[in-house]
Design a protein around this motif. Structure first.
Motif, PDB file in Angstrom:
ATOM      1  N   VAL A 179       0.844  -1.206   0.000  1.00  0.00           N
ATOM      2  CA  VAL A 179       0.000   0.000   0.000  1.00  0.00           C
ATOM      3  C   VAL A 179       0.871   1.244   0.000  1.00  0.00           C
ATOM      4  CG1 VAL A 179      -1.635   1.344   1.362  1.00  0.00           C
ATOM      5  CG2 VAL A 179      -1.979  -1.112   1.099  1.00  0.00           C
ATOM      6  N   ILE A 180       1.895   1.254   0.849  1.00  0.00           N
ATOM      7  CA  ILE A 180       2.782   2.406   0.919  1.00  0.00           C
ATOM      8  C   ILE A 180       3.523   2.604  -0.398  1.00  0.00           C
ATOM      9  CG2 ILE A 180       4.858   3.323   2.031  1.00  0.00           C
ATOM     10  CD1 ILE A 180       3.911   1.910   4.604  1.00  0.00           C
ATOM     11  N   ALA A 181       3.981   1.494  -0.982  1.00  0.00           N
ATOM     12  CA  ALA A 181       4.747   1.577  -2.226  1.00  0.00           C
ATOM     13  C   ALA A 181       3.895   2.062  -3.394  1.00  0.00           C
ATOM     14  CB  ALA A 181       5.353   0.219  -2.566  1.00  0.00           C
ATOM     15  N   SER A 182       2.606   1.731  -3.381  1.00  0.00           N
ATOM     16  CA  SER A 182       1.737   2.087  -4.510  1.00  0.00           C
ATOM     17  C   SER A 182       1.104   3.458  -4.376  1.00  0.00           C
ATOM     18  CB  SER A 182       0.622   1.043  -4.667  1.00  0.00           C
ATOM     19  OG  SER A 182      -0.190   0.998  -3.502  1.00  0.00           O
ATOM     20  N   ASN A 183       1.236   4.090  -3.205  1.00  0.00           N
ATOM     21  CA  ASN A 183       0.522   5.346  -2.982  1.00  0.00           C
ATOM     22  C   ASN A 183       1.372   6.600  -2.796  1.00  0.00           C
ATOM     23  OD1 ASN A 183      -2.083   4.319  -3.166  1.00  0.00           O
ATOM     24  ND2 ASN A 183      -2.133   3.727  -1.027  1.00  0.00           N
ATOM     25  N   PRO A 185       2.676   8.833  -4.897  1.00  0.00           N
ATOM     26  CA  PRO A 185       2.196   9.990  -5.662  1.00  0.00           C
ATOM     27  C   PRO A 185       0.918  10.576  -5.081  1.00  0.00           C
ATOM     28  CG  PRO A 185       2.830   8.200  -7.123  1.00  0.00           C
ATOM     29  CD  PRO A 185       2.812   7.643  -5.738  1.00  0.00           C
ATOM     30  N   ARG A 186       0.001   9.691  -4.655  1.00  0.00           N
ATOM     31  CA  ARG A 186      -1.245  10.167  -4.089  1.00  0.00           C
ATOM     32  C   ARG A 186      -0.988  10.926  -2.798  1.00  0.00           C
ATOM     33  NH1 ARG A 186      -5.591   5.671  -2.913  1.00  0.00           N
ATOM     34  NH2 ARG A 186      -5.230   5.383  -5.145  1.00  0.00           N
ATOM     35  N   LEU A 187      -0.088  10.388  -1.970  1.00  0.00           N
ATOM     36  CA  LEU A 187       0.226  11.067  -0.724  1.00  0.00           C
ATOM     37  C   LEU A 187       0.889  12.408  -1.001  1.00  0.00           C
ATOM     38  CD1 LEU A 187       1.602   8.047   1.339  1.00  0.00           C
ATOM     39  CD2 LEU A 187      -0.620   9.155   1.567  1.00  0.00           C
ATOM     40  N   ALA A 188       1.788  12.417  -2.009  1.00  0.00           N
ATOM     41  CA  ALA A 188       2.458  13.671  -2.353  1.00  0.00           C
ATOM     42  C   ALA A 188       1.458  14.694  -2.870  1.00  0.00           C
ATOM     43  CB  ALA A 188       3.546  13.412  -3.398  1.00  0.00           C
ATOM     44  N   ASN A 189       0.519  14.233  -3.724  1.00  0.00           N
ATOM     45  CA  ASN A 189      -0.501  15.149  -4.236  1.00  0.00           C
ATOM     46  C   ASN A 189      -1.374  15.680  -3.117  1.00  0.00           C
ATOM     47  OD1 ASN A 189       0.378  14.811  -6.871  1.00  0.00           O
ATOM     48  ND2 ASN A 189      -1.040  13.132  -7.307  1.00  0.00           N
ATOM     49  N   THR A 190      -1.684  14.803  -2.146  1.00  0.00           N
ATOM     50  CA  THR A 190      -2.504  15.234  -1.019  1.00  0.00           C
ATOM     51  C   THR A 190      -1.771  16.306  -0.221  1.00  0.00           C
ATOM     52  OG1 THR A 190      -3.550  13.073  -0.862  1.00  0.00           O
ATOM     53  CG2 THR A 190      -3.662  14.490   1.091  1.00  0.00           C
ATOM     54  N   ARG A 191      -0.476  16.058   0.024  1.00  0.00           N
ATOM     55  CA  ARG A 191       0.299  17.053   0.767  1.00  0.00           C
ATOM     56  C   ARG A 191       0.394  18.357  -0.022  1.00  0.00           C
ATOM     57  NH1 ARG A 191       4.047  12.642   1.274  1.00  0.00           N
ATOM     58  NH2 ARG A 191       3.780  11.530   3.245  1.00  0.00           N
ATOM     59  N   ARG A 192       0.595  18.259  -1.354  1.00  0.00           N
ATOM     60  CA  ARG A 192       0.694  19.453  -2.182  1.00  0.00           C
ATOM     61  C   ARG A 192      -0.617  20.228  -2.167  1.00  0.00           C
ATOM     62  NH1 ARG A 192       1.481  17.150  -6.666  1.00  0.00           N
ATOM     63  NH2 ARG A 192       3.692  16.791  -6.323  1.00  0.00           N
ATOM     64  N   LYS A 193      -1.735  19.489  -2.266  1.00  0.00           N
ATOM     65  CA  LYS A 193      -3.039  20.137  -2.256  1.00  0.00           C
ATOM     66  C   LYS A 193      -3.274  20.854  -0.943  1.00  0.00           C
ATOM     67  CE  LYS A 193      -7.957  19.229  -3.018  1.00  0.00           C
ATOM     68  NZ  LYS A 193      -8.963  18.188  -3.321  1.00  0.00           N
TER      69      LYS A 193
END
Length: 230
Positions: A179-183, A185-193
Motif C-alpha cells: 500500500v505504501i509503495a503504490s501510494n 504519488p497520491r500522498l504527495a498530491n494530497t500534501r501538495r493540495k
C-alpha cells in the motif's frame, strides 16, 4: 506477480499445483520446484552437484541452526552462489527480520536468469517458512493460500507453531508495504493540495488584514477631519 486479475479457477489451479504428481516418502529427500526457478528441499538435495546442475540451480540459500554448521554448509562454493543464514530452529527465532535479505538474494538470482534452491536440514519447518513468505508476497496471496500452495508441491512441510505465527503476521506486513509503495504519488498530491490550500488561506487572511488596516486608517482620517471642523 499479482493474482488479482486471475479468475477463481486459475487461482485454484495455481494453489493446487500439478495433479499428476503422486507423493512418495522418498521425495522428502529431494527438492521440489515451488514456483518457476525456486526450489525447496532438505540438506540431502544440496549434496549432489550433478542433480543441482541438472535442475539449473545457480544460487543456494542455506538455512541452518548454528549447531549444524559443520554438516549444513556450502559444499560447492566454486559452482554456486550461497547465502547462509544462521538461526535457531526454535519457535522463538525471529524469521521476519531475516526474510528481506533472503528475498533480495532470491529476487536478484531469478531476475538474472538463475534458479534458487532454499534448504535447511530436513526441509520440513525452517526453510519452508521462508518459502511460504516468499510465495505469499510474490503472488499476493493470503498466508493460508501460500501455505497450501507450498504444501501441494512439497507435501511433508510442517512449520512449527512459532514460525506459523510469523507467517500469519507477515501477510499484514507485506500488504502494508505494498500500500505504501503504490501510494506515494497520491500522498504527495494530497500534501501538495493541502499546502496550496494553506497558501490560499494565508493569502486570504493577509488580504483581510490589509483591508481592515485600510478601513481603520480611513476611520482615523474621518476622526481627524471632525476634530479640525470642531
Amino acid at each position: 506477480m499479482d493474482t488479482a486479475s486471475m479468475g477463481p479457477e486459475a487461482l485454484r489451479e495455481l494453489i493446487q499445483g500439478p495433479s499428476d504428481v503422486e507423493w512418495s516418502y522418498e521425495m522428502r529427500r529431494q527438492c521440489q520446484e515451488i514456483l518457476p526457478h525456486l526450489f525447496l528441499g532438505p540438506l540431502q538435495a544440496s549434496k549432489s552437484i550433478e542433480i543441482l546442475q541438472s535442475l539449473g540451480i545457480t544460487h543456494i540459500v542455506c538455512i541452518r541452526d548454528s549447531k549444524e554448521a559443520f554438516s549444513v554448509r556450502p559444499r560447492f562454493p566454486e559452482s554456486f552462489a550461497y547465502l547462509v543464514l544462521d538461526v535457531q530452529d526454535s519457535e522463538e527465532q525471529n524469521l521476519i527480520s531475516l526474510f528481506p535479505g533472503a528475498k533480495k538474494f532470491i529476487d536478484e538470482a531469478i531476475a538474472n536468469g538463475g534458479s534458487v534452491l532454499v534448504h535447511c536440514n530436513g526441509g520440513i519447518s525452517l526453510s519452508p517458512s521462508f518459502v511460504v513468505m516468499y510465495v505469499m508476497q510474490y503472488y499476493g496471496l493470503s498466508w493460508e493460500d501460500a501455505l497450501h500452495m507450498v504444501q501441494n508441491r512439497r507435501y511433508c512441510i510442517s512449520p512449527n507453531g512459532g514460525f506459523m505465527t510469523q507467517i500469519k503476521e507477515y501477510e499484514s506486513i507485506y500488504k502494508a508495504k505494498n500500500v505504501i509503495a503504490s501510494n506515494p504519488p497520491r500522498l504527495a498530491n494530497t500534501r501538495r493540495k493541502r499546502s496550496e490550500e494553506d497558501d490560499e488561506d494565508n493569502i486570504q487572511r493577509e488580504g483581510e488584514r490589509t483591508k481592515r488596516a485600510l478601513m481603520d486608517d480611513d476611520d482615523d482620517d474621518d476622526d481627524d477631519d471632525d476634530a479640525m471642523q470642531t
